[in-house]
Design a protein around this motif. Structure first.
Motif, short mmCIF file in Angstrom:
data_model
loop_
_atom_site.label_atom_id
_atom_site.label_comp_id
_atom_site.label_asym_id
_atom_site.label_seq_id
_atom_site.Cartn_x
_atom_site.Cartn_y
_atom_site.Cartn_z
N ALA A 199 9.31 32.77 115.04
CA ALA A 199 8.59 32.43 113.82
C ALA A 199 9.54 32.53 112.63
O ALA A 199 10.32 33.47 112.52
N HIS A 200 9.49 31.55 111.78
CA HIS A 200 10.24 31.58 110.53
C HIS A 200 9.23 31.46 109.40
O HIS A 200 8.40 30.55 109.39
N ILE A 201 9.29 32.38 108.47
CA ILE A 201 8.30 32.41 107.40
C ILE A 201 8.86 31.70 106.17
O ILE A 201 9.95 32.02 105.70
N PRO A 229 0.53 33.04 111.78
CA PRO A 229 0.06 34.36 111.40
C PRO A 229 0.77 35.45 112.21
O PRO A 229 1.13 35.23 113.36
N VAL A 230 0.95 36.59 111.58
CA VAL A 230 1.57 37.73 112.25
C VAL A 230 0.45 38.70 112.60
O VAL A 230 -0.29 39.14 111.72
N HIS A 231 0.32 39.01 113.87
CA HIS A 231 -0.74 39.90 114.33
C HIS A 231 -0.28 41.35 114.20
O HIS A 231 0.88 41.67 114.46
N CYS A 251 7.39 47.98 116.48
CA CYS A 251 8.39 46.94 116.66
C CYS A 251 7.81 45.60 116.24
O CYS A 251 6.59 45.43 116.16
N TYR A 252 8.70 44.66 115.96
CA TYR A 252 8.31 43.30 115.61
C TYR A 252 8.78 42.37 116.71
O TYR A 252 9.91 42.48 117.18
N TYR A 253 7.91 41.48 117.12
CA TYR A 253 8.25 40.46 118.10
C TYR A 253 7.99 39.10 117.45
O TYR A 253 6.89 38.86 116.96
N GLY A 254 8.99 38.25 117.42
CA GLY A 254 8.91 36.99 116.72
C GLY A 254 8.10 35.91 117.39
O GLY A 254 8.00 34.80 116.87
N LEU A 261 12.31 38.22 107.57
CA LEU A 261 13.68 37.81 107.84
C LEU A 261 13.82 37.09 109.18
O LEU A 261 14.89 36.56 109.48
N GLY A 262 12.76 37.09 109.98
CA GLY A 262 12.81 36.41 111.27
C GLY A 262 13.73 37.09 112.26
O GLY A 262 14.34 36.44 113.11
N SER A 263 13.86 38.40 112.16
CA SER A 263 14.78 39.11 113.05
C SER A 263 14.06 40.21 113.81
O SER A 263 13.13 40.82 113.31
#
Length: 169
Positions: A24-26, A98-100, A120-123, A156-158
C-alpha cells in the motif's frame, strides 16, 4: 496443451505481479481511513470502567497516535484521516487502501533485542489490505507512541525491516 500453457502463464503473471501490486502506498492528498476491527477491542467487555469507556480509550489512542504525525504538517495541508468501525463505512472509490487496526497474538513474530514487539505494520498484498496489528490488548501495548510508530510505517509504506541494514526500525 496450449490451453494449459496459457493458463500457467496467466496464473504465474498474477502470482508474480502480486508482489509489485501489493504494498500500500498512501497519497497524502487523499483521505486516509483506518478501520478498527473487533479484535482491537478484545477485553473491553471485562474492563472495570465499562466497555464503552474502554472502546473510547482505545479509539483515543489511535487518534492521538495519528495526530503525532499530522501535527508536523501545516493544518491546511494535513490529509483527512477517518477512523471507522467497519470496512463498509469507507466511501466507495477511496484512493488509499484502508489500514485495518487489529489485535492478534502471534501475528508479529519478530523479536528485537530479546523482547517481543508490541505491534507491527503489514503493507498488504494482492489478497489483503494493509493493517496495524497489536500483539496484545494490554494498555502497555495499545499506547500512543506505539500507534504513532506503526502509523508512520503506513504513511511511509515501509515495514519493520525495510532499511539498508536489515534491522528493525
Amino acid at each position: 496443451m496450449r490451453v494449459l500453457f496459457i493458463i500457467a502463464v496467466v496464473v504465474s503473471a498474477f502470482g508474480l505481479g502480486a508482489c509489485s501490486w501489493g504494498k500500500a502506498h498512501i497519497d497524502l492528498r487523499k483521505p486516509i481511513y483506518l478501520v478498527t476491527e473487533n479484535s482491537f477491542f478484545t477485553g473491553c467487555e471485562d474492563d472495570p470502567a465499562g466497555p464503552g469507556a474502554c472502546r473510547e480509550s482505545r479509539s483515543q489512542v489511535i487518534r492521538d497516535g495519528v495526530m503525532q504525525w499530522l501535527n508536523y504538517l501545516a493544518e491546511d495541508t494535513r490529509p483527512f484521516v477517518g477512523i471507522v468501525s467497519d470496512r463498509d463505512l469507507v466511501p466507495y472509490g477511496t484512493s488509499n487502501q484502508p489500514v485495518h487496526i487489529r489485535a492478534k497474538p502471534g501475528d508479529c513474530d519478530e523479536v528485537v533485542k530479546g523482547k517481543s514487539v508490541l505491534a507491527c505494520y503489514y503493507g498488504g498484498d494482492f489478497f489483503s489490505e494493509p493493517h496495524i496489528n497489536f500483539t496484545d490488548t494490554a494498555s502497555d501495548h495499545i499506547a500512543v507512541n506505539v500507534m504513532a510508530h506503526e502509523f508512520g510505517h503506513a504513511l511511509l509504506g515501509s515495514e519493520h525491516y525495510d532499511n539498508a541494514y536489515g534491522i528493525s526500525s
